[in-house]
Scaffold this motif. Structure first.
Motif, PDB file in Angstrom:
ATOM      1  N   PRO A 181       0.776  -1.360  -0.030  1.00  0.00           N
ATOM      2  CA  PRO A 181       0.031   0.122  -0.025  1.00  0.00           C
ATOM      3  C   PRO A 181       0.737   1.293   0.045  1.00  0.00           C
ATOM      4  O   PRO A 181       1.861   1.452   0.465  1.00  0.00           O
ATOM      5  N   ASP A 182       0.476   2.234  -0.602  1.00  0.00           N
ATOM      6  CA  ASP A 182       1.023   3.602  -0.612  1.00  0.00           C
ATOM      7  C   ASP A 182      -0.058   4.537  -0.073  1.00  0.00           C
ATOM      8  O   ASP A 182      -1.047   4.868  -0.730  1.00  0.00           O
ATOM      9  N   TYR A 183       0.116   4.790   1.223  1.00  0.00           N
ATOM     10  CA  TYR A 183      -0.733   5.837   2.040  1.00  0.00           C
ATOM     11  C   TYR A 183      -0.663   7.253   1.705  1.00  0.00           C
ATOM     12  O   TYR A 183       0.646   7.810   1.940  1.00  0.00           O
ATOM     13  N   LYS A 184      -1.268   7.992   0.755  1.00  0.00           N
ATOM     14  CA  LYS A 184      -1.320   9.401   0.260  1.00  0.00           C
ATOM     15  C   LYS A 184      -1.501  10.438   1.268  1.00  0.00           C
ATOM     16  O   LYS A 184      -1.163  11.599   0.933  1.00  0.00           O
ATOM     17  N   GLY A 185      -2.239  10.045   2.224  1.00  0.00           N
ATOM     18  CA  GLY A 185      -2.620  11.181   3.044  1.00  0.00           C
ATOM     19  C   GLY A 185      -3.939  11.213   3.809  1.00  0.00           C
ATOM     20  O   GLY A 185      -4.874  10.725   3.055  1.00  0.00           O
ATOM     21  N   VAL A 186      -4.165  12.049   4.708  1.00  0.00           N
ATOM     22  CA  VAL A 186      -5.176  12.047   5.443  1.00  0.00           C
ATOM     23  C   VAL A 186      -5.763  13.859   5.410  1.00  0.00           C
ATOM     24  O   VAL A 186      -4.817  14.479   5.935  1.00  0.00           O
ATOM     25  N   GLU A 187      -6.760  13.852   5.147  1.00  0.00           N
ATOM     26  CA  GLU A 187      -7.364  15.380   5.410  1.00  0.00           C
ATOM     27  C   GLU A 187      -8.471  15.486   6.515  1.00  0.00           C
ATOM     28  O   GLU A 187      -9.523  14.640   6.385  1.00  0.00           O
ATOM     29  N   THR A 188      -8.357  16.104   7.583  1.00  0.00           N
ATOM     30  CA  THR A 188      -9.244  15.845   8.601  1.00  0.00           C
ATOM     31  C   THR A 188     -10.244  17.258   8.715  1.00  0.00           C
ATOM     32  O   THR A 188      -9.552  18.473   8.442  1.00  0.00           O
ATOM     33  N   ARG A 189     -11.189  17.437   8.724  1.00  0.00           N
ATOM     34  CA  ARG A 189     -12.309  18.342   8.911  1.00  0.00           C
ATOM     35  C   ARG A 189     -13.251  18.057  10.168  1.00  0.00           C
ATOM     36  O   ARG A 189     -13.879  17.148  10.280  1.00  0.00           O
ATOM     37  N   LEU A 190     -13.105  19.214  11.125  1.00  0.00           N
ATOM     38  CA  LEU A 190     -14.171  19.030  12.236  1.00  0.00           C
ATOM     39  C   LEU A 190     -15.457  19.547  11.851  1.00  0.00           C
ATOM     40  O   LEU A 190     -15.840  20.687  11.038  1.00  0.00           O
ATOM     41  N   LEU A 191     -16.767  18.841  11.803  1.00  0.00           N
ATOM     42  CA  LEU A 191     -17.664  18.878  11.256  1.00  0.00           C
ATOM     43  C   LEU A 191     -18.756  19.599  12.439  1.00  0.00           C
ATOM     44  O   LEU A 191     -19.106  21.056  12.090  1.00  0.00           O
ATOM     45  N   GLU A 192     -18.719  19.268  13.287  1.00  0.00           N
ATOM     46  CA  GLU A 192     -19.858  19.865  14.423  1.00  0.00           C
ATOM     47  C   GLU A 192     -19.497  19.106  15.885  1.00  0.00           C
ATOM     48  O   GLU A 192     -19.746  17.886  15.853  1.00  0.00           O
ATOM     49  N   GLY A 193     -19.012  19.850  16.666  1.00  0.00           N
ATOM     50  CA  GLY A 193     -18.876  19.018  18.187  1.00  0.00           C
ATOM     51  C   GLY A 193     -18.229  18.016  18.114  1.00  0.00           C
ATOM     52  O   GLY A 193     -16.824  18.112  17.797  1.00  0.00           O
ATOM     53  N   ASP A 194     -18.453  16.782  18.401  1.00  0.00           N
ATOM     54  CA  ASP A 194     -17.639  15.616  18.351  1.00  0.00           C
ATOM     55  C   ASP A 194     -17.631  14.739  17.039  1.00  0.00           C
ATOM     56  O   ASP A 194     -16.925  13.745  16.959  1.00  0.00           O
ATOM     57  N   LEU A 195     -18.196  15.241  15.980  1.00  0.00           N
ATOM     58  CA  LEU A 195     -18.138  14.888  14.551  1.00  0.00           C
ATOM     59  C   LEU A 195     -16.856  15.294  13.655  1.00  0.00           C
ATOM     60  O   LEU A 195     -16.684  16.380  13.725  1.00  0.00           O
ATOM     61  N   VAL A 196     -16.230  14.280  13.389  1.00  0.00           N
ATOM     62  CA  VAL A 196     -14.958  14.482  12.553  1.00  0.00           C
ATOM     63  C   VAL A 196     -15.196  13.720  10.968  1.00  0.00           C
ATOM     64  O   VAL A 196     -15.582  12.522  11.139  1.00  0.00           O
ATOM     65  N   ASN A 197     -14.689  14.413  10.229  1.00  0.00           N
ATOM     66  CA  ASN A 197     -14.724  13.786   8.707  1.00  0.00           C
ATOM     67  C   ASN A 197     -13.388  13.443   8.350  1.00  0.00           C
ATOM     68  O   ASN A 197     -12.334  14.670   8.465  1.00  0.00           O
ATOM     69  N   PHE A 198     -12.991  12.392   7.894  1.00  0.00           N
ATOM     70  CA  PHE A 198     -11.691  11.960   7.574  1.00  0.00           C
ATOM     71  C   PHE A 198     -11.885  11.661   5.977  1.00  0.00           C
ATOM     72  O   PHE A 198     -12.305  10.890   5.643  1.00  0.00           O
ATOM     73  N   LEU A 199     -10.997  12.313   5.320  1.00  0.00           N
ATOM     74  CA  LEU A 199     -10.769  11.907   3.817  1.00  0.00           C
ATOM     75  C   LEU A 199      -9.137  11.143   3.635  1.00  0.00           C
ATOM     76  O   LEU A 199      -8.359  11.917   3.720  1.00  0.00           O
ATOM     77  N   VAL A 200      -9.212  10.163   3.296  1.00  0.00           N
ATOM     78  CA  VAL A 200      -8.009   9.232   3.000  1.00  0.00           C
ATOM     79  C   VAL A 200      -7.720   8.859   1.808  1.00  0.00           C
ATOM     80  O   VAL A 200      -8.855   8.716   0.915  1.00  0.00           O
ATOM     81  N   THR A 201      -6.596   8.753   1.256  1.00  0.00           N
ATOM     82  CA  THR A 201      -6.441   8.433  -0.192  1.00  0.00           C
ATOM     83  C   THR A 201      -5.347   7.462  -0.231  1.00  0.00           C
ATOM     84  O   THR A 201      -4.178   7.720   0.671  1.00  0.00           O
ATOM     85  N   MET A 202      -5.285   6.279  -0.870  1.00  0.00           N
ATOM     86  CA  MET A 202      -4.324   5.516  -0.819  1.00  0.00           C
ATOM     87  C   MET A 202      -4.181   4.718  -2.278  1.00  0.00           C
ATOM     88  O   MET A 202      -5.238   4.702  -2.928  1.00  0.00           O
ATOM     89  N   GLU A 203      -3.018   4.235  -2.560  1.00  0.00           N
ATOM     90  CA  GLU A 203      -2.865   3.204  -3.890  1.00  0.00           C
ATOM     91  C   GLU A 203      -2.625   2.104  -3.327  1.00  0.00           C
ATOM     92  O   GLU A 203      -1.991   1.881  -2.076  1.00  0.00           O
TER      93      GLU A 203
END
Length: 128
Positions: A28-50
């Protein structure tokens, strides 16, 4: 004449017992993670890999990111809300939402962040 067929059967069955080497091609080639706090305790993670074998590899990567994020924020737990995975041209993307909390949250997909991060390290999956 009867001995010849038995010898041939023995030779053929001997060939069938030879073990074939197992080739592990998971790189695997882990390309990175983008993190976004949505609201309160909710968090969005955008991950990319090959090099993912299937969507589960992307789910694992997102869980590792969420677990490390929970620890960074001083929380001990995370819970998966949803994860969408798409693959295009060998590039896998995961769009995951997790809750993070100091106490064990309700639900079936709860994660002990400290244990999960250790498992990620053992498997070679990067965290944030």
């Amino acid at each position: 004449m009867r001995a010849v067929p038995l010898v041939l059967v023995a030779l053929v069955s001997g060939c069938q017992n030879a073990e074939q080497p197992v080739v592990d091609v998971f790189r695997p080639d882990y390309k990175g993670v983008e993190t976004r706090l949505l609201e309160g305790d909710l968090v969005n993670f955008l991950v990319t890999m090959e090099g993912a074998r299937d969507p589960q590899d992307v789910l694992d990567y997102a869980e590792c990111a969420a677990s490390q994020y929970a620890l960074i924020r001083g929380f001990g737990f995370a819970r998966q809300v949803r994860t969408n995975v798409v693959e295009e041209g060998g590039l896998w993307r995961g769009d995951a939402v997790y809750t993070v909390s100091p106490a064990l949250p309700r639900g079936l997909r709860t994660i002990d962040a400290e244990v999960a991060v250790e498992t990620c390290r053992d498997k070679g999956i990067p965290t944030i």
